[in-house]
Design a protein around this motif. Structure first.
Motif, mmCIF file in Angstrom:
data_model
loop_
_atom_site.group_PDB
_atom_site.id
_atom_site.type_symbol
_atom_site.label_atom_id
_atom_site.label_comp_id
_atom_site.label_asym_id
_atom_site.label_seq_id
_atom_site.Cartn_x
_atom_site.Cartn_y
_atom_site.Cartn_z
ATOM 1 N N SER A 1 0.812 -1.217 0.000
ATOM 2 C CA SER A 1 0.000 0.000 0.000
ATOM 3 C C SER A 1 0.847 1.269 0.000
ATOM 4 C CB SER A 1 -0.936 0.013 1.215
ATOM 5 O OG SER A 1 -0.170 -0.005 2.408
ATOM 6 N N ASP A 2 2.088 1.178 0.493
ATOM 7 C CA ASP A 2 3.009 2.319 0.505
ATOM 8 C C ASP A 2 4.433 1.779 0.472
ATOM 9 O OD1 ASP A 2 4.569 4.560 0.888
ATOM 10 O OD2 ASP A 2 3.543 5.232 2.702
ATOM 11 N N PRO A 3 5.016 1.619 -0.704
ATOM 12 C CA PRO A 3 6.341 1.012 -0.831
ATOM 13 C C PRO A 3 7.478 1.775 -0.151
ATOM 14 C CG PRO A 3 5.196 1.001 -2.944
ATOM 15 C CD PRO A 3 4.384 1.845 -2.009
ATOM 16 N N ARG A 4 7.213 2.957 0.373
ATOM 17 C CA ARG A 4 8.255 3.680 1.104
ATOM 18 C C ARG A 4 8.217 3.336 2.595
ATOM 19 N NH1 ARG A 4 9.125 9.344 0.533
ATOM 20 N NH2 ARG A 4 11.180 8.770 1.280
ATOM 21 N N GLN A 5 7.412 2.320 2.941
ATOM 22 C CA GLN A 5 7.367 1.822 4.316
ATOM 23 C C GLN A 5 7.626 0.313 4.289
ATOM 24 O OE1 GLN A 5 4.499 3.386 7.172
ATOM 25 N NE2 GLN A 5 3.489 4.439 5.462
ATOM 26 N N ALA A 6 8.227 -0.186 5.379
ATOM 27 C CA ALA A 6 8.530 -1.620 5.445
ATOM 28 C C ALA A 6 8.459 -2.107 6.883
ATOM 29 C CB ALA A 6 9.917 -1.894 4.880
ATOM 30 N N TYR A 7 8.153 -3.393 7.020
ATOM 31 C CA TYR A 7 8.254 -4.095 8.295
ATOM 32 C C TYR A 7 9.613 -4.764 8.354
ATOM 33 C CZ TYR A 7 3.320 -3.626 9.500
ATOM 34 O OH TYR A 7 2.102 -3.126 9.855
ATOM 35 N N LEU A 8 10.123 -4.919 9.567
ATOM 36 C CA LEU A 8 11.415 -5.549 9.792
ATOM 37 C C LEU A 8 11.253 -6.623 10.854
ATOM 38 C CD1 LEU A 8 14.546 -5.333 9.325
ATOM 39 C CD2 LEU A 8 14.566 -3.765 11.250
ATOM 40 N N GLY A 9 11.868 -7.773 10.651
ATOM 41 C CA GLY A 9 11.861 -8.846 11.640
ATOM 42 C C GLY A 9 13.233 -9.499 11.696
ATOM 43 N N TYR A 10 13.440 -10.356 12.687
ATOM 44 C CA TYR A 10 14.751 -10.984 12.862
ATOM 45 C C TYR A 10 14.621 -12.215 13.739
ATOM 46 C CZ TYR A 10 14.011 -7.675 16.654
ATOM 47 O OH TYR A 10 13.432 -6.944 17.653
ATOM 48 N N SER A 11 15.542 -13.161 13.496
ATOM 49 C CA SER A 11 15.669 -14.375 14.300
ATOM 50 C C SER A 11 17.152 -14.685 14.406
ATOM 51 C CB SER A 11 14.988 -15.569 13.630
ATOM 52 O OG SER A 11 13.630 -15.333 13.417
ATOM 53 N N LEU A 12 17.547 -15.191 15.541
ATOM 54 C CA LEU A 12 18.953 -15.497 15.770
ATOM 55 C C LEU A 12 19.054 -16.805 16.542
ATOM 56 C CD1 LEU A 12 21.570 -13.860 15.157
ATOM 57 C CD2 LEU A 12 21.476 -13.046 17.490
ATOM 58 N N VAL B 1 10.218 2.561 8.835
ATOM 59 C CA VAL B 1 10.387 1.127 9.079
ATOM 60 C C VAL B 1 9.700 0.795 10.390
ATOM 61 C CG1 VAL B 1 12.052 -0.724 9.502
ATOM 62 C CG2 VAL B 1 12.539 1.023 7.774
ATOM 63 N N VAL B 2 8.946 -0.294 10.373
ATOM 64 C CA VAL B 2 8.120 -0.722 11.503
ATOM 65 C C VAL B 2 8.602 -2.083 12.001
ATOM 66 C CG1 VAL B 2 5.765 -1.393 12.156
ATOM 67 C CG2 VAL B 2 6.121 0.519 10.586
ATOM 68 N N ALA B 3 8.537 -2.286 13.307
ATOM 69 C CA ALA B 3 8.827 -3.594 13.902
ATOM 70 C C ALA B 3 7.817 -3.834 15.016
ATOM 71 C CB ALA B 3 10.241 -3.631 14.456
ATOM 72 N N GLU B 4 7.393 -5.074 15.164
ATOM 73 C CA GLU B 4 6.458 -5.447 16.228
ATOM 74 C C GLU B 4 7.052 -6.600 17.015
ATOM 75 O OE1 GLU B 4 3.099 -6.377 13.759
ATOM 76 O OE2 GLU B 4 2.306 -4.339 13.918
ATOM 77 N N CYS B 5 6.737 -6.645 18.308
ATOM 78 C CA CYS B 5 7.203 -7.776 19.106
ATOM 79 C C CYS B 5 6.253 -8.011 20.273
ATOM 80 C CB CYS B 5 8.632 -7.562 19.597
ATOM 81 S SG CYS B 5 8.845 -6.238 20.773
ATOM 82 N N ASP B 6 6.287 -9.222 20.776
ATOM 83 C CA ASP B 6 5.493 -9.607 21.936
ATOM 84 C C ASP B 6 5.976 -8.803 23.144
ATOM 85 O OD1 ASP B 6 4.749 -11.273 24.370
ATOM 86 O OD2 ASP B 6 3.850 -12.484 22.776
ATOM 87 N N VAL B 7 5.045 -8.326 23.961
ATOM 88 C CA VAL B 7 5.434 -7.524 25.125
ATOM 89 C C VAL B 7 6.276 -8.331 26.114
ATOM 90 C CG1 VAL B 7 3.473 -5.945 24.919
ATOM 91 C CG2 VAL B 7 3.291 -7.924 26.421
ATOM 92 N N GLU B 8 6.165 -9.645 26.079
ATOM 93 C CA GLU B 8 6.952 -10.481 26.989
ATOM 94 C C GLU B 8 8.369 -10.730 26.466
ATOM 95 O OE1 GLU B 8 4.779 -14.038 27.875
ATOM 96 O OE2 GLU B 8 3.055 -12.923 28.632
#
Length: 183
Positions: free
Chosen positions: A88-99, A129-136
């Motif tokens: 919907s807006d290519p100038r915005q992105a979500y970011l995630g990660y795993s290690l 850039v947006v990131a979401e995570c569990d509050v715990e």
């Protein structure tokens, strides 16, 4: 766009077939999977299909791209970062990660995210850039805050996840905020 990305200790690159065993190992670690969207056991065929798809994937609006994190020197694959450019807006992105758990607490996630943010803001010229995570997931939200992400929302029991409702923090960073802290 410049991929692979080289940071001090990492190469952030497309997945390759040789990533299968380390990828399966951390995807099947219950502690790594705890706050992630996959369940344990993580099937071998699912991993094979995922790697086959990600080997040639590109950043494009509406799709997720996951890149492998490889230690340098040594070449060991230790995790991944995920980018989802919004359709919907290519100038915005979500970011995630795993290690992989053996690499937690050693600055690798921070180093990888900084390198990816540099790519997103300086090469792709994204706005946000947006990131979401569990509050715990204390380690994750603290990491985001250390990197300069701003907590925009605390969503209460907004997601049904692994058999229960969970709450999430929503973070974001604007390009100008990245440039200010990078100056």
């Amino acid at each position: 766009m410049q991929i692979p990305i080289h940071s001090e200790r990492l190469i952030i690159r497309p997945f390759r077939d040789s990533d299968l065993e380390p990828f399966l190992a951390y995807r099947n670690d219950p502690e790594v999977a705890r706050y992630q969207g996959w369940s344990v056991p993580y099937p071998r065929q699912t991993a094979l299909d995922f790697i086959a798809e990600m080997k040639t994937a590109q950043i494009q609006p509406g799709s997720w791209l996951q890149l492998a994190l490889e230690m340098q020197p040594g070449g060991e694959m230790i995790g991944d970062v995920a980018i989802h450019q919004m359709k919907s807006d290519p100038r915005q992105a979500y970011l995630g990660y795993s290690l992989a758990r053996a690499y937690w607490g050693r600055g690798f996630a921070s180093e990888a995210i900084r390198a990816v943010l540099d790519l997103l803001f300086n090469q792709l010229e994204l706005h946000r850039v947006v990131a979401e995570c569990d509050v715990e997931n204390d380690a994750s939200w603290r990491l985001l805050e250390r990197l300069g992400f701003r907590r925009e929302a605390h969503l209460l029991e907004n997601i049904y996840f692994k058999g229960a409702y969970g709450s999430e923090y929503h973070y974001a960073m604007l390009e100008r905020e990245w440039q200010q802290q990078s100056a």
